[in-house]
Design an enzyme around this catalytic site. Sequence first.
Site, short mmCIF file in Angstrom:
data_model
loop_
_atom_site.label_atom_id
_atom_site.label_comp_id
_atom_site.label_asym_id
_atom_site.label_seq_id
_atom_site.Cartn_x
_atom_site.Cartn_y
_atom_site.Cartn_z
N SER A 1 0.85 -1.19 0.00
CA SER A 1 0.00 0.00 0.00
C SER A 1 0.88 1.24 0.00
O SER A 1 1.99 1.23 0.55
CB SER A 1 -0.89 0.02 1.24
OG SER A 1 -1.57 1.26 1.36
N TYR B 1 -1.55 0.93 10.93
CA TYR B 1 -1.69 0.24 9.65
C TYR B 1 -0.52 0.57 8.72
O TYR B 1 0.08 -0.33 8.12
CB TYR B 1 -3.01 0.65 9.01
CG TYR B 1 -3.24 0.07 7.63
CD1 TYR B 1 -3.67 -1.24 7.46
CD2 TYR B 1 -3.06 0.85 6.48
CE1 TYR B 1 -3.89 -1.77 6.20
CE2 TYR B 1 -3.28 0.33 5.22
CZ TYR B 1 -3.70 -0.98 5.08
OH TYR B 1 -3.92 -1.49 3.82
#
Length: 249
Positions: free
Chosen positions: A142, A155
């Site tokens: 990501s 995260y």
Amino acid sequence: MRDSVGSVRTVLLLGGRSEIGLAVVERLVRDGAREVVLAARGGTAAPSVLTALGATVHSLEFDAQDPDTHTATVARGVDLVGDLDVVVDSFGVLGEQADYEADPASAARAAAVNYTGHVSAGLAVAARLREQGHGVLVVVSSVAGVRVRRFNFVYGSAKAGLDGFAQGLADSLHGSGARVLVVRPGYVPTRMSAHVEPAPFPATPGQVADAVAAGLRSGATTVWAPRVLQPVFAGMRLMPRALWRRLGR
């Protein structure tokens, strides 16, 4: 096993209910893959689109939080379809930063899924690909890990670790015939991200899948979805930290 012209025939998806992962699998099936293994906690039903396209779909138990089982999971996938041409590593949880700060134990559990689970699964896959002398591990990372932002740093830090692990794993496989493709999507509207405010330059799961398919064909080591995020984050890496802190979501 790849066919006579080198097309992908077998695919293992770790994270068998991931919308991005399933979009990648569907794209590969449309391109000719015929044996698919969907690995998820508790197993998962075969999406009708895959069977309608002519794929044979197998379901397999996979628990990201139980690393002791990951080597056996990969071996079971091989038992079902033979050599693994493509393994898509697309499992994880997103959660809320505020919840993690209120409950540090939940943050640690999420980090274990988003990072350490990928370490054990990735090493198990790499060992198999190295043994068979071919195959690609597609790691869905990501842009959240490229430069970690304050609003989702639990995260983002796990994704940063995953991205670094995937790059190191790729280097370790150099010369073996196997390789790693790192995928860096931006904001993708899925069930997992439904609670997150949309961000600039979004991509659909299908667009991520297209980027993966192009990367597999070209032999790329990294793909961005959409591609504009690569120069955007190159600039963000250089942004002074004081300014970075003031940025909103």
